[in-house]
Scaffold this motif. Structure first.
Motif, PDB file in Angstrom:
ATOM      1  N   LEU A 112       0.840  -1.200   0.000  1.00 36.81           N
ATOM      2  CA  LEU A 112       0.000   0.000   0.000  1.00 36.81           C
ATOM      3  C   LEU A 112       0.873   1.248   0.000  1.00 36.81           C
ATOM      4  CD1 LEU A 112      -2.923   1.091   0.238  1.00 36.81           C
ATOM      5  CD2 LEU A 112      -2.631   1.031   2.712  1.00 36.81           C
ATOM      6  N   GLU A 113       0.431   2.240  -0.795  1.00 31.04           N
ATOM      7  CA  GLU A 113       1.250   3.429  -1.066  1.00 31.04           C
ATOM      8  C   GLU A 113       1.075   4.536  -0.038  1.00 31.04           C
ATOM      9  OE1 GLU A 113      -1.363   2.305  -2.819  1.00 31.04           O
ATOM     10  OE2 GLU A 113      -2.600   3.903  -3.634  1.00 31.04           O
ATOM     11  N   ASN A 114       1.067   4.226   1.259  1.00 28.59           N
ATOM     12  CA  ASN A 114       0.960   5.294   2.260  1.00 28.59           C
ATOM     13  C   ASN A 114       1.962   6.405   1.937  1.00 28.59           C
ATOM     14  OD1 ASN A 114      -1.082   3.986   3.601  1.00 28.59           O
ATOM     15  ND2 ASN A 114       0.283   2.998   5.092  1.00 28.59           N
ATOM     16  N   VAL A 158       8.150  -0.867  -7.225  1.00 27.52           N
ATOM     17  CA  VAL A 158       7.999   0.216  -8.209  1.00 27.52           C
ATOM     18  C   VAL A 158       6.532   0.657  -8.278  1.00 27.52           C
ATOM     19  CG1 VAL A 158       8.140   0.757 -10.685  1.00 27.52           C
ATOM     20  CG2 VAL A 158      10.045  -0.415  -9.548  1.00 27.52           C
ATOM     21  N   HIS A 159       5.597  -0.317  -8.235  1.00 33.43           N
ATOM     22  CA  HIS A 159       4.158   0.001  -8.258  1.00 33.43           C
ATOM     23  C   HIS A 159       3.814   1.022  -7.158  1.00 33.43           C
ATOM     24  CE1 HIS A 159      -0.228  -1.387  -8.654  1.00 33.43           C
ATOM     25  NE2 HIS A 159      -0.232  -0.661  -7.548  1.00 33.43           N
ATOM     26  N   GLU A 160       4.235   0.733  -5.930  1.00 36.30           N
ATOM     27  CA  GLU A 160       3.883   1.633  -4.812  1.00 36.30           C
ATOM     28  C   GLU A 160       4.623   2.969  -4.925  1.00 36.30           C
ATOM     29  OE1 GLU A 160       1.350   0.598  -3.455  1.00 36.30           O
ATOM     30  OE2 GLU A 160       1.547  -1.519  -3.987  1.00 36.30           O
ATOM     31  N   LEU A 161       5.813   2.936  -5.488  1.00 41.95           N
ATOM     32  CA  LEU A 161       6.567   4.179  -5.664  1.00 41.95           C
ATOM     33  C   LEU A 161       5.924   5.060  -6.743  1.00 41.95           C
ATOM     34  CD1 LEU A 161       8.975   5.893  -4.830  1.00 41.95           C
ATOM     35  CD2 LEU A 161      10.449   4.447  -6.243  1.00 41.95           C
ATOM     36  N   VAL A 162       5.417   4.432  -7.820  1.00 40.50           N
ATOM     37  CA  VAL A 162       4.675   5.195  -8.844  1.00 40.50           C
ATOM     38  C   VAL A 162       3.512   5.941  -8.186  1.00 40.50           C
ATOM     39  CG1 VAL A 162       3.192   5.018 -10.898  1.00 40.50           C
ATOM     40  CG2 VAL A 162       5.301   3.669 -10.761  1.00 40.50           C
ATOM     41  N   HIS A 163       2.855   5.269  -7.235  1.00 39.71           N
ATOM     42  CA  HIS A 163       1.705   5.882  -6.545  1.00 39.71           C
ATOM     43  C   HIS A 163       2.071   7.164  -5.795  1.00 39.71           C
ATOM     44  CE1 HIS A 163      -1.605   3.251  -7.268  1.00 39.71           C
ATOM     45  NE2 HIS A 163      -1.083   2.201  -6.676  1.00 39.71           N
ATOM     46  N   GLN A 164       3.324   7.323  -5.412  1.00 41.04           N
ATOM     47  CA  GLN A 164       3.685   8.560  -4.691  1.00 41.04           C
ATOM     48  C   GLN A 164       3.399   9.767  -5.589  1.00 41.04           C
ATOM     49  OE1 GLN A 164       4.609   8.459  -1.362  1.00 41.04           O
ATOM     50  NE2 GLN A 164       4.255   6.255  -1.524  1.00 41.04           N
TER      51      GLN A 164
END
Ligand SMILES: [Zn+2]
Length: 488
Positions: A305-307, A333-339
């Protein structure tokens, strides 16, 4: 930037109001404002969660003091909210679930309040001693307590590890299981946190750790400040038996990660991959949007999860895949893209979520392809073949009936893939890079993305093209791939 944000938030209402002004003429503007306090609405009209969030005010800042006892899961807390009224208010709501409310003040005066059952949790209606004027700044302070494992009306955001601690996974509507708040992604605010942890435990929260203070009972209060605005769904508080590991990105961004105590050697090399992931994405999107980043690896969580500024990962992710490769890096990378897509640029309501998940899936696929682990086109073809059936069952990517389905994730990525083929990779890259720059620290709608794409490319045909892909009942033909057909 404020103008654009306001226009986006109001959406159709702003357009209607703007259109109505000339017709009303000067007589309407000459009307004196009569103070007419009414209750704020109990929701902001999110298509998927109509009573999520509340109307009549906007939050400017949350200050959360959270005093948690591991193993028993008891906590006491105080939230101080700085807000501004957007109408004359006789009363207003917060969202909450599973808390005992001890005291409420509004701008320093005791207020009356009541709890009623809501669509997802409880509606917490606060009546200030004096009604509030449209535009007035005010503060709300709520003292409350509870237990992490107490029964709740809705799902919980609490995740419990084997260490007796917890981490928060609040997306999409469960920040209200940690604090009374305006639990809608459309109302972003800055935050400060003061989280206590007993000896042997550490605390986490979004943003920078500013300092720690020791208390007489031997516990430590960890103070954090998040300077960029954040939606409630992205809070990343935790009290765990963890170890902080530090680093910096190739551009000097401070990194802090939290891994399970005693497993530093196992997870140290994993979190050390973050600078390369950041460099790869900054090349595509420009500078990372916040002042700190890190990953929290915890056995109490089963997903990723991209908290904001502190993505949360289950310990289960970090095993080599069947080919012995670190395929979990695509999830990092998926969660980092969300940032960028989701955290800095946040959906105005949950029906827009394809533009959170679509980019995360698309760029994680691209990363896997560049590492030689998979081929994005193969994945997109497989998605295309199934998406007609998914559209029929769960709604098209831009009009989902619920969250969490393939339509938003792989379907959202397919919309972006189609756009990249139709517009060409160079123009597509510019659309995405300019999007996160233009809407940084703000909220978005699918309509805004369509307008933005036409603006950036100068190609008006992309308006109907995107509408067909986002809102249509069936897949349009895939550009460049006339042989792709639905098989399900
Ligand atoms: Zn995601």
């Amino acid at each position: 930037m404020t103008t654009r944000r306001t226009a986006l938030r109001l959406g159709g209402a702003a357009v209607a109001a703007a259109a109505a002004v000339p017709a009303l003429g000067p007589a309407a503007t000459a009307q004196p404002h009569r103070f007419d306090p009414k209750p704020g609405s109990n929701g902001v009209g999110d298509p998927l969660f109509p009573t999520l969030g509340n109307g009549g005010y906007q939050v400017v800042h949350y200050d959360l003091a959270f005093d948690f006892t591991p193993v028993t899961y008891d906590f006491t807390a105080t939230v101080k909210i700085n807000a501004r009224a957007t109408q004359d208010l006789s009363a207003f709501n917060l969202d909450t679930d599973g808390h005992t409310i001890d005291a409420v003040t509004v701008s320093g005066r005791p207020a009356t309040w009541e709890l009623t059952s809501g669509q997802s949790g409880q509606e917490f209606t606060i009546t200030p001693a004096r009604p509030l004027h449209d535009g007035q700044a005010f503060t709300v302070e709520v003292r409350y307590r509870g237990n992490g494992k107490a029964p709740r009306l809705g799902l919980t955001g609490w995740r419990f590890g084997t260490d007796g601690g917890f981490a928060s996974a609040a997306q999409s509507s469960r920040a209200d299981t940690f604090l009374p708040c305006n639990d809608t992604p459309s109302d972003k605010a800055t935050w400060t946190f003061h989280i206590s942890a007993p000896k042997g435990f550490v605390a986490t929260a979004n943003g920078e750790l500013t300092h720690k203070s020791r208390r007489a009972d031997g516990s430590t209060v960890w103070h954090f400040a998040l300077r960029e605005r954040m939606a409630t769904e992205l809070i990343g508080i935790a009290v765990v038996k963890g170890t902080y590991l530090y680093g910096t990105s190739h551009r000097g961004l401070p990194l802090r990660h939290i891994v399970p105590q005693g497993q530093e050697e196992k997870y140290g090399p994993v979190v050390a991959r973050t600078p390369d992931h950041l460099a790869w994405l900054e090349e595509k999107f420009g500078r990372y949007p916040f002042s700190v980043y890190g990953v929290h690896i915890y056995d109490g969580y089963t997903d990723a999860l991209e908290n904001q500024t502190l993505s949360l990962f289950s310990t289960n992710w970090f095993k080599p895949d069947a080919n012995g490769r670190p395929g979990y890096e695509t999830t990092m990378v998926h969660e980092l893209v969300h940032q960028w897509f989701g955290d800095s640029v946040t959906p105005n309501d949950w029906q827009q979520a394809w533009l959170n998940e679509g980019p995360a899936v698309y760029y994680a696929g691209l990363y896997g392809e560049e590492r030689g682990w998979s081929v994005l086109e193969d994945k997109m073809r497989a998605t295309y073949e199934k998406l007609d059936a998914v559209r029929a069952a769960d709604g098209p990517p831009g009009l989902p009936k619920a969250l969490g389905g393939t339509n938003i994730y792989d379907g959202g990525a397919l919309v972006l893939y189609a756009l990249s083929v139709r517009a060409g990779r160079r123009k597509f890259d510019t659309v995405m890079r300019e999007w996160v720059k233009r809407f940084k620290d703000s909220t978005y709608t699918s309509e805004a993305f369509i307008r933005h794409t036409v603006d950036v490319t100068g190609d008006r045909s992309l308006d109907p093209f995107l509408r067909d892909w986002l809102f249509g009942a069936v897949n349009p033909p895939m550009p460049g791939h006339p042989d792709w057909k639905a098989t399900a």
